[in-house]
Design an enzyme around this catalytic site. Structure first.
Site, short mmCIF file in Angstrom:
data_model
loop_
_atom_site.label_atom_id
_atom_site.label_comp_id
_atom_site.label_asym_id
_atom_site.label_seq_id
_atom_site.Cartn_x
_atom_site.Cartn_y
_atom_site.Cartn_z
N ASP A 11 10.22 -0.17 -47.50
CA ASP A 11 10.95 -1.29 -46.82
C ASP A 11 9.34 -1.71 -47.16
OD1 ASP A 11 12.39 -0.23 -44.87
OD2 ASP A 11 11.04 0.80 -43.79
N ASP A 130 20.79 -1.32 -36.37
CA ASP A 130 18.98 -0.90 -36.18
C ASP A 130 19.64 -0.58 -34.52
OD1 ASP A 130 18.19 -0.62 -38.68
OD2 ASP A 130 17.45 -3.05 -38.05
#
Length: 253
Positions: A11, A130
């Site tokens: 990330d 998500d």
């Protein structure tokens, strides 16, 4: 049975690898190029690079960082974050990505999945979802812009639709479990895995090696993504593969 893949995830925020809890409280975890080199040496099956603020900041993904990461990475590399057009996807593939991950843009414009799959092949197109469990406990809502904005979409229904449009893989993150180390959301993962015909990468919640085994077995996932347990040295890729292999899970040596 196909080998189960172990996939570390980078990330990236402002050019640095970070890791948070439930998409918040970001900790620095190093340089993406150095991390890619280390995971390549450790024998990771693939690597996922997500520019986690590109969509919310409404900017392009960092091309130079991706290119430098790809140079050090001899395993398949998936890149996502801020990809909005077929041209954006082509730029990332030319920079060295093997696959691209679409999330916010695919929800805004589902036709992008179909157009990209037709142009580059379904094997190139990963749709990232998500998802956060709803108060009823029985369903999961899809969020966009790095987990900031709720949509009206149900995670399982959206996964099914994405595959119909041409997604070759689903990257499924439990926002409730992300960074907690409490284990993957097995119900969510199983629900999506059983609903689609393509591989599902389980993400969000790895804290122990048993968690990896559980989501592959009980969650019916094809691959496991983990960040914190690898970035901060809790376990190595080799330890994860050995643990799974001892339990009869087919892994790549």
């Amino acid at each position: 049975m196909l080998s189960r893949r172990i996939i570390p995830c980078l990330d990236v925020n402002a050019g640095r690898v970070v890791k948070g809890v439930r998409f918040q409280q970001l900790r620095d975890a190093g340089d993406p190029v150095a991390c890619a080199r280390a995971y390549d040496a450790q024998g990771a099956d693939e690597l996922i690079f997500l520019d986690i603020t590109a969509s919310s900041d409404e900017r392009k993904i960092m091309h130079d960082v991706v290119a430098a990461t790809a140079e050090q990475c001899f395993m398949p590399l998936t890149v996502g974050g801020g990809l909005r057009t077929v041209a954006d996807i082509e730029t990332m593939l030319k920079a060295g990505a093997d696959k691209v991950s679409l999330n916010t843009a695919a929800i805004k414009n589902p036709q992008l999945i179909a157009d990209a799959a037709e142009r580059f092949g379904v094997q190139c197109i990963v749709v990232a979802i998500d998802a956060k469990r709803e108060p009823d406990g029985q369903s999961w809502r899809v969020y966009t812009h790095g987990g900031r904005n709720p949509t009206e979409l149900d995670a399982i229904a959206w996964a099914r639709r994405a595959v119909e449009l041409g997604a070759g893989e689903i990257l499924l993150t439990s926002m409730d479990r992300d960074g907690t180390g409490d284990g993957y959301d097995l119900e969510l993962t199983r629900g999506v895995s059983d609903a689609v015909s393509v591989p599902v990468i389980a993400s969000g919640g790895a804290g122990t090696l048993q968690h990896l085994a559980d989501v592959l077995d009980q969650g019916h996932a094809s691959a496991v993504l983990a960040a914190s347990i690898f970035h901060f040295g809790t376990y190595t890729i080799a330890q994860a593969k050995a643990f799974l292999g001892q339990r009869g899970v087919p892994v790549r040596s």
